[in-house]
Scaffold this motif. Sequence first.
Motif, PDB file in Angstrom:
ATOM      1  N   ALA A 134      67.131 -86.001  61.975  1.00 46.28           N
ATOM      2  CA  ALA A 134      67.221 -86.464  63.361  1.00 46.28           C
ATOM      3  C   ALA A 134      67.908 -85.415  64.232  1.00 46.28           C
ATOM      4  O   ALA A 134      67.513 -85.196  65.386  1.00 46.28           O
ATOM      5  CB  ALA A 134      67.969 -87.786  63.425  1.00 46.28           C
ATOM      6  N   ALA A 135      68.924 -84.759  63.691  1.00 44.64           N
ATOM      7  CA  ALA A 135      69.606 -83.706  64.448  1.00 44.64           C
ATOM      8  C   ALA A 135      68.672 -82.521  64.705  1.00 44.64           C
ATOM      9  O   ALA A 135      68.693 -81.935  65.804  1.00 44.64           O
ATOM     10  CB  ALA A 135      70.852 -83.240  63.697  1.00 44.64           C
ATOM     11  N   MET A 136      67.841 -82.186  63.719  1.00 45.04           N
ATOM     12  CA  MET A 136      66.882 -81.094  63.923  1.00 45.04           C
ATOM     13  C   MET A 136      65.874 -81.446  65.014  1.00 45.04           C
ATOM     14  O   MET A 136      65.521 -80.601  65.849  1.00 45.04           O
ATOM     15  CB  MET A 136      66.153 -80.764  62.628  1.00 45.04           C
ATOM     16  N   MET A 137      65.413 -82.696  65.030  1.00 46.34           N
ATOM     17  CA  MET A 137      64.458 -83.094  66.066  1.00 46.34           C
ATOM     18  C   MET A 137      65.121 -83.132  67.439  1.00 46.34           C
ATOM     19  O   MET A 137      64.504 -82.754  68.442  1.00 46.34           O
ATOM     20  CB  MET A 137      63.832 -84.445  65.712  1.00 46.34           C
ATOM     21  N   ALA A 138      66.390 -83.560  67.510  1.00 45.87           N
ATOM     22  CA  ALA A 138      67.107 -83.546  68.785  1.00 45.87           C
ATOM     23  C   ALA A 138      67.303 -82.108  69.266  1.00 45.87           C
ATOM     24  O   ALA A 138      67.176 -81.820  70.466  1.00 45.87           O
ATOM     25  CB  ALA A 138      68.450 -84.259  68.636  1.00 45.87           C
ATOM     26  N   HIS A 139      67.615 -81.208  68.343  1.00 48.95           N
ATOM     27  CA  HIS A 139      67.778 -79.790  68.711  1.00 48.95           C
ATOM     28  C   HIS A 139      66.457 -79.208  69.200  1.00 48.95           C
ATOM     29  O   HIS A 139      66.428 -78.407  70.149  1.00 48.95           O
ATOM     30  CB  HIS A 139      68.293 -78.993  67.509  1.00 48.95           C
ATOM     31  N   ALA A 140      65.347 -79.603  68.595  1.00 52.90           N
ATOM     32  CA  ALA A 140      64.042 -79.136  69.050  1.00 52.90           C
ATOM     33  C   ALA A 140      63.745 -79.658  70.457  1.00 52.90           C
ATOM     34  O   ALA A 140      63.207 -78.920  71.300  1.00 52.90           O
ATOM     35  CB  ALA A 140      62.952 -79.578  68.079  1.00 52.90           C
ATOM     36  N   GLY A 141      64.116 -80.889  70.735  1.00 53.40           N
ATOM     37  CA  GLY A 141      63.929 -81.437  72.081  1.00 53.40           C
ATOM     38  C   GLY A 141      64.774 -80.701  73.106  1.00 53.40           C
ATOM     39  O   GLY A 141      64.324 -80.423  74.227  1.00 53.40           O
ATOM     40  N   TYR A 142      66.003 -80.389  72.741  1.00 53.94           N
ATOM     41  CA  TYR A 142      66.872 -79.618  73.627  1.00 53.94           C
ATOM     42  C   TYR A 142      66.285 -78.227  73.872  1.00 53.94           C
ATOM     43  O   TYR A 142      66.306 -77.733  75.006  1.00 53.94           O
ATOM     44  CB  TYR A 142      68.272 -79.509  73.017  1.00 53.94           C
ATOM     45  N   GLY A 143      65.759 -77.598  72.843  1.00 55.04           N
ATOM     46  CA  GLY A 143      65.133 -76.281  72.998  1.00 55.04           C
ATOM     47  C   GLY A 143      63.906 -76.345  73.887  1.00 55.04           C
ATOM     48  O   GLY A 143      63.656 -75.429  74.690  1.00 55.04           O
ATOM     49  N   LEU A 144      63.131 -77.417  73.782  1.00 60.71           N
ATOM     50  CA  LEU A 144      61.947 -77.582  74.624  1.00 60.71           C
ATOM     51  C   LEU A 144      62.345 -77.765  76.082  1.00 60.71           C
ATOM     52  O   LEU A 144      61.717 -77.202  76.986  1.00 60.71           O
ATOM     53  CB  LEU A 144      61.124 -78.768  74.133  1.00 60.71           C
ATOM     54  N   MET A 145      63.414 -78.531  76.338  1.00 59.22           N
ATOM     55  CA  MET A 145      63.893 -78.704  77.713  1.00 59.22           C
ATOM     56  C   MET A 145      64.403 -77.388  78.282  1.00 59.22           C
ATOM     57  O   MET A 145      64.176 -77.072  79.459  1.00 59.22           O
ATOM     58  CB  MET A 145      65.000 -79.769  77.760  1.00 59.22           C
TER      59      MET A 145
END
Length: 137
Positions: free
Chosen positions: A42-53
Motif C-alpha cells: 500500500a505504501a508503494m502504491m501511495a508513493h506511486a500516486g505521489y510521484g504521478l501527481m
Amino acid sequence: SGLIPLRTRLSSAAVGRRADFARVGFLRCAMGVQLWLVFLGAAMMAHAGYGLMAEKQAADLLGEGVSAVSSQVFVEVLVGAAMALWGGIGDFKPIRVDDPKKPRWESLHGRPDFYCYNTRAKMIRPLLESTLPTPPS
C-alpha cells in the motif's frame, strides 16, 4: 530447577509464547496473513500516486500535458499491488473439504474420485433426441 512443579513450568512456557506472539502480533494476524507485506504494498502504491501527481504538476508548470504514465510509476503500482495481494492471501485452503492438511481417520477409506452416480438424468437423453431437431452437418 527440578523442584519446580510441572504446572508452573508449562505456564511459564505459555507466557513466553504469548510474549513472542505479542511482539509480532500487530504484524501478523490469524491464518498467515502477512500485514507487513500489505502495508508495504500500500505504501508503494501511495508513493506511486505521489510521484504521478508530482509529474503532473511539473508538466503543468512547463505548459505541457501529461500524455502517458511513466514506466517507473507503472512498475511501482504493479509491484505494490502484487505485494499487497500476496500479503493478504493467507493460508491456501484445500479445494475439497475432504482434503485437509491432516486427514482424519474416518475419511481415509473414502475415495471421491471413484464415486459413480446413477441418476434418472440418463432418461432425459432419448426425450431430448426425439423432441429437438438434428443439427445440420
